[in-house]
Design a protein around this motif. Structure first.
Motif, PDB file in Angstrom:
ATOM      1  N   GLN A   1       0.830  -1.204   0.000  1.00 14.45           N
ATOM      2  CA  GLN A   1       0.000   0.000   0.000  1.00 14.45           C
ATOM      3  C   GLN A   1       0.869   1.261   0.000  1.00 14.45           C
ATOM      4  O   GLN A   1       0.517   2.257  -0.631  1.00 14.45           O
TER       5      GLN A   1
ATOM      6  N   TYR B   1      10.825  11.436  -4.195  1.00 15.50           N
ATOM      7  CA  TYR B   1      10.189  12.666  -3.743  1.00 15.50           C
ATOM      8  C   TYR B   1      11.045  13.365  -2.690  1.00 15.50           C
ATOM      9  O   TYR B   1      11.887  12.749  -2.048  1.00 15.50           O
TER      10      TYR B   1
ATOM     11  N   GLU C   1       3.794   1.370  -1.425  1.00 13.72           N
ATOM     12  CA  GLU C   1       4.287   1.395  -2.803  1.00 13.72           C
ATOM     13  C   GLU C   1       3.247   1.978  -3.751  1.00 13.72           C
ATOM     14  O   GLU C   1       3.573   2.761  -4.651  1.00 13.72           O
ATOM     15  N   GLU C   2       1.988   1.623  -3.552  1.00 15.90           N
ATOM     16  CA  GLU C   2       0.905   2.148  -4.388  1.00 15.90           C
ATOM     17  C   GLU C   2       0.732   3.656  -4.175  1.00 15.90           C
ATOM     18  O   GLU C   2       0.529   4.413  -5.130  1.00 15.90           O
ATOM     19  N   ILE C   3       0.828   4.106  -2.946  1.00 17.36           N
ATOM     20  CA  ILE C   3       0.715   5.543  -2.666  1.00 17.36           C
ATOM     21  C   ILE C   3       1.863   6.292  -3.321  1.00 17.36           C
ATOM     22  O   ILE C   3       1.664   7.354  -3.918  1.00 17.36           O
TER      23      ILE C   3
ATOM     24  N   GLN D   1       1.381  10.810 -10.078  1.00 21.61           N
ATOM     25  CA  GLN D   1       0.301  11.185 -10.981  1.00 21.61           C
ATOM     26  C   GLN D   1      -0.463  12.423 -10.517  1.00 21.61           C
ATOM     27  O   GLN D   1      -1.340  12.909 -11.228  1.00 21.61           O
ATOM     28  N   LEU D   2      -0.126  12.930  -9.336  1.00 20.68           N
ATOM     29  CA  LEU D   2      -0.825  14.113  -8.829  1.00 20.68           C
ATOM     30  C   LEU D   2      -0.498  15.345  -9.662  1.00 20.68           C
ATOM     31  O   LEU D   2       0.622  15.499 -10.130  1.00 20.68           O
ATOM     32  N   LYS D   3      -1.474  16.214  -9.803  1.00 21.28           N
ATOM     33  CA  LYS D   3      -1.257  17.493 -10.469  1.00 21.28           C
ATOM     34  C   LYS D   3      -1.217  18.596  -9.421  1.00 21.28           C
ATOM     35  O   LYS D   3      -1.655  19.699  -9.651  1.00 21.28           O
TER      36      LYS D   3
ATOM     37  N   ARG E   1       3.455   5.444  -5.996  1.00 19.85           N
ATOM     38  CA  ARG E   1       3.161   5.466  -7.428  1.00 19.85           C
ATOM     39  C   ARG E   1       2.109   6.524  -7.753  1.00 19.85           C
ATOM     40  O   ARG E   1       2.240   7.293  -8.709  1.00 19.85           O
ATOM     41  N   MET E   2       1.073   6.590  -6.938  1.00 17.60           N
ATOM     42  CA  MET E   2      -0.008   7.549  -7.174  1.00 17.60           C
ATOM     43  C   MET E   2       0.461   8.998  -7.007  1.00 17.60           C
ATOM     44  O   MET E   2      -0.040   9.892  -7.684  1.00 17.60           O
ATOM     45  N   LEU E   3       1.424   9.231  -6.127  1.00 12.82           N
ATOM     46  CA  LEU E   3       1.947  10.589  -5.950  1.00 12.82           C
ATOM     47  C   LEU E   3       2.516  11.130  -7.255  1.00 12.82           C
ATOM     48  O   LEU E   3       2.419  12.325  -7.535  1.00 12.82           O
TER      49      LEU E   3
END
Length: 67
Positions: A19, A51, A21-23, A29-31, A25-27
């Motif tokens: 989870q 980051y 790792e998924e977060i 994609q944030l704008k 990855r999702m970071l």
């Protein structure tokens, strides 16, 4: 985001490393921007290494009871 700290106990909910790792990855994609509060653990630093990381903890915590 205030996520459960990795390799600590007491949250009472399952939160596997995948989870984190998924977060991470999702970071990507944030704008916008995000702030995440986590413990200073080598595995956490690695998964979020893409980051900016600041370590600012100067507080100490103490649990007391007046009973």
């Amino acid at each position: 985001m205030d996520l459960p700290y990795w390799e600590t106990e007491g949250y009472g909910v399952p939160f596997g490393f995948e989870q984190f790792e998924e977060i991470a990855r999702m970071l990507g994609q944030l704008k916008g921007k995000a702030i995440i509060s986590l413990n200073n653990h080598p595995a956490i630093r690695e998964v979020f290494s893409a980051y900016h990381i600041e370590i600012r903890i100067k507080d100490s915590y103490q649990v007391t009871s007046n009973i």
